[in-house]
Design an enzyme around this catalytic site. Structure first.
Site, short mmCIF file in Angstrom:
data_model
loop_
_atom_site.label_atom_id
_atom_site.label_comp_id
_atom_site.label_asym_id
_atom_site.label_seq_id
_atom_site.Cartn_x
_atom_site.Cartn_y
_atom_site.Cartn_z
CB VAL A 20 21.72 150.18 31.64
CG1 VAL A 20 20.57 150.92 30.33
CG2 VAL A 20 20.74 150.50 32.67
CD GLU A 177 17.09 151.06 32.08
OE1 GLU A 177 16.55 149.85 31.84
OE2 GLU A 177 17.84 152.18 33.35
CD GLU A 181 20.37 144.98 38.17
OE1 GLU A 181 20.61 143.37 38.18
OE2 GLU A 181 20.65 145.50 38.40
CG LEU A 276 -0.02 145.34 43.60
CD1 LEU A 276 -1.77 145.33 42.61
CD2 LEU A 276 -0.22 146.35 44.16
CB CYS A 286 16.61 151.13 39.38
SG CYS A 286 17.25 150.45 37.86
CE LYS A 346 14.24 141.61 39.00
NZ LYS A 346 13.90 142.67 37.87
C1 UGA Z 1 13.72 148.37 37.35
C2 UGA Z 1 12.06 148.92 36.49
O1 UGA Z 1 11.38 148.18 37.15
C3 UGA Z 1 12.55 148.97 35.36
O2 UGA Z 1 11.60 148.76 33.91
C4 UGA Z 1 13.61 150.08 35.40
O3 UGA Z 1 14.12 150.37 34.01
C5 UGA Z 1 14.81 149.90 36.43
O4 UGA Z 1 14.48 149.79 37.38
C6 UGA Z 1 15.98 150.87 36.25
O5 UGA Z 1 14.97 152.21 36.04
O6 UGA Z 1 16.87 150.43 35.83
P1 UGA Z 1 14.77 146.60 38.89
O7 UGA Z 1 15.45 147.10 39.80
O8 UGA Z 1 15.53 146.03 37.67
O9 UGA Z 1 14.10 147.47 37.42
O10 UGA Z 1 14.01 145.35 38.64
P2 UGA Z 1 11.91 145.42 39.76
O11 UGA Z 1 11.74 144.38 39.05
O12 UGA Z 1 11.99 147.01 39.10
O13 UGA Z 1 12.37 145.30 41.03
C7 UGA Z 1 12.57 146.68 42.27
C8 UGA Z 1 12.92 145.79 43.40
O14 UGA Z 1 11.33 145.70 43.84
C9 UGA Z 1 13.37 144.68 44.03
O15 UGA Z 1 13.95 144.24 45.27
C10 UGA Z 1 12.08 143.67 44.06
O16 UGA Z 1 12.14 142.34 44.82
C11 UGA Z 1 10.84 144.40 44.35
N1 UGA Z 1 9.63 143.88 44.38
C12 UGA Z 1 9.23 144.34 43.01
C13 UGA Z 1 8.59 143.74 44.95
O17 UGA Z 1 9.16 143.77 46.78
N2 UGA Z 1 7.41 143.97 45.33
C14 UGA Z 1 7.20 143.95 43.21
O18 UGA Z 1 5.94 143.57 44.00
C15 UGA Z 1 7.77 143.73 42.63
#
Ligand code: UGA
Length: 487
Positions: A20, A177, A181, A276, A286, A346
């Protein structure tokens, strides 16, 4: 807010140079502010001072190169950074403590450092994800420790900065925030919204001035509500993912297609298509941690947050659901060589914290398989957790290298690089061309055409596959024909 020579007068310290803090500090420097990045991890600071980013994040290295030594300084002297700046963004870690409650010891330490260096007005801004009412605790801690110090008890040798009743003014604000990532820099410059939780006009004006160059809606509220917005945002997104994963299982059971369901519901603007994507569930630093912290907060205050327990339970079950697909595809796992494409939690990050890949790999190794691993960015981090072991754990140079001699290839992170793979070539490298895709990155027809068996999540591909097998097929590897693998 600008001095006569055009340089902006507000000095900002970003405390904590992690996922962050570093993007935030560099983003603020790019907006034209004077930023001091501080972290008590001297080795991390040294790497940054040498001009190298400490973790992979797209677009971050050029920003560091551009601003280091100019708008962005970095130091391991957190106290000095606090003393030199007016606005203090708190970006330290808030790991999960026992029982799911957030461990706020680093936040408390920052509050004490502020107390010890309260040499004028300070605006302390929480940016790390913290439980509601943390702002109040920060305030209380600063006052308590500044008073102790003023009595000469905390730092007897140090010059007294304050006396009881005459503490320099300070405010505590919450400015959560929402950076993702892999997209942190892009998110910083193009936010959907900025949330400012403040108790005073002075704090609001400062934060509004800092973010003025960014064009987006600003939600101004009190600190506790801002903290709740962060909790609720991450909990809602996690819920969306677990929801579609539940739907995915039903799709498989009745022969429907989860991607089409996601599209069909996602076009409704009240629902939205994002988050989704069905698959092996959410990981990272997170969502899993924040979900538990929110659950804990609710329980602590007697509010019913059991919905979130289900969200967590569904997510945890994804790994076993995926592993069952692998087991069914291979029949016997022991002795098999399995290629794993994707280790990061991710794409576009080298972060493997709470990555589903680690749990899948651990189970496969436990069941006697050997693994050949490949990820475009996360190999070094994974190697630290899981060292190379001859004949059991191999790190490979490419997806094709990983697939060499494998009895199945698993897709665990949806990197663009994997979407573009020559699947025929991939299949040709394998001992048995089976692919189990935990992220649904391919169209089933495309993989079948390339001659691989294909098992994915919540789709009809396995059903179609069953019907597509002519009873008398006798080609040894059945490359061109889809082969039955049920879940
Ligand atoms: C998440 C939030 O999206 C951010 O807005 C927030 O700022 C951040 O946490 C935080 O609190 O610091 P992040 O953890 O970096 O961000 O990544 P995401 O893109 O949200 O994905 C999180 C997980 O969900 C990943 O493992 C991803 O593969 C999974 N995911 C995401 C799914 O399985 N399906 C989806 O449709 C989207």
């Amino acid at each position: 807010m600008k001095t006569g020579n055009g340089k902006k007068a507000i000095k900002i310290a970003v405390l904590g140079m992690g996922h962050v803090g570093l993007p935030t500090a560099l983003g603020l420097a790019e907006l034209g502010w004077q930023v001091i990045g501080a972290d008590d991890d001297a080795s991390k600071v040294k790497v940054l001072q040498d001009g190298k980013v400490t973790f992979y994040e797209p677009e971050m290295q050029p920003l560091l190169t551009k601003h280091l030594g100019k708008g962005f300084q970095v130091t391991s002297d957190v106290g000095k950074a606090v003393g030199d700046a007016t606005v203090l963004f708190v970006c330290v870690g808030t790991p999960q403590g026992e029982s799911g409650k957030a461990d706020l010891s680093q936040v408390e330490a920052i509050a004490r450092t502020v107390a010890a260096n309260l040499n004028g007005y300070k605006l302390i801004v929480e940016k790390s994800t913290v439980p509601a009412v943390t702002a109040q605790w920060i305030k209380r801690t600063v006052v308590r420790h500044a008073r102790v110090q003023s009595n000469g008890q905390a730092n007897p040798g140090k010059k007294k900065a304050t006396t009881i009743g005459t503490l320099p003014e300070f405010d505590v604000a919450s400015n959560p925030e929402f950076l993702q990532e892999g997209r942190a820099i892009e998110n910083f410059f193009h936010p959907d919204r900025i949330v400012i939780g403040v108790d005073s006009d002075r704090a609001r004006k400062l934060l509004e001035a800092i973010y003025a160059p960014l064009q987006c809606p600003i939600v101004v509220t009190n600190p506790t509500t801002a903290e709740l917005i962060k909790h609720a945002a991450n909990a809602f997104l996690s819920t969306k993912i677990s929801f579609i994963n539940m739907v995915s299982d039903v799709c498989e059971a009745v022969g429907a297609d989860v991607d089409s369901v996601a599209e069909g519901i996602g076009l409704d603007p009240r629902i939205g298509r994002q988050f989704l994507n069905a698959g092996i569930g959410f990981g990272g630093y997170c969502f899993p941690k924040d979900l538990r912290a929110f659950l804990h907060l609710g329980e602590e205050h007697g509010a019913d947050t059991s919905l979130l327990r289900e969200v967590e339970r569904i997510n945890q079950a994804r790994i076993e659901i995926f592993l069952n697909k692998v087991r069914k595809a291979l029949w016997v796992v022991s002795g098999k060589t399995i290629a794993v494409l994707g280790l990061a939690f991710k794409p576009k990050t080298d972060d493997i914290r709470e990555a589903p890949s680690l749990k899948v790999i651990e189970a496969l190794l436990h069941e006697g398989a050997s693994v050949r691993l490949y990820d475009p960015e996360a190999m070094a981090n994974t190697q630290r957790e899981l060292p190379e072991e001859r004949g059991r754990v191999s790190y490979c140079k490419s997806a094709f290298d990983a697939a060499r001699g494998a009895h199945a290839v698993l897709v665990l992170t949806e990197w663009d690089e994997f979407r573009k793979l020559d699947l025929k070539k991939l299949g040709a490298a394998m001992a048995v061309p089976i692919m189990v895709d935990g992220r649904n990155i391919y169209r089933p027809e495309m993989v079948h055409e390339a001659g691989l068996e294909y098992i994915s999540m919540g789709r009809r591909n396995a059903e179609a596959t069953v019907q597509a097998i002519p009873p008398a097929v006798s080609t040894p590897r059945r490359r061109a024909t889809a082969i039955a693998v049920t879940r």
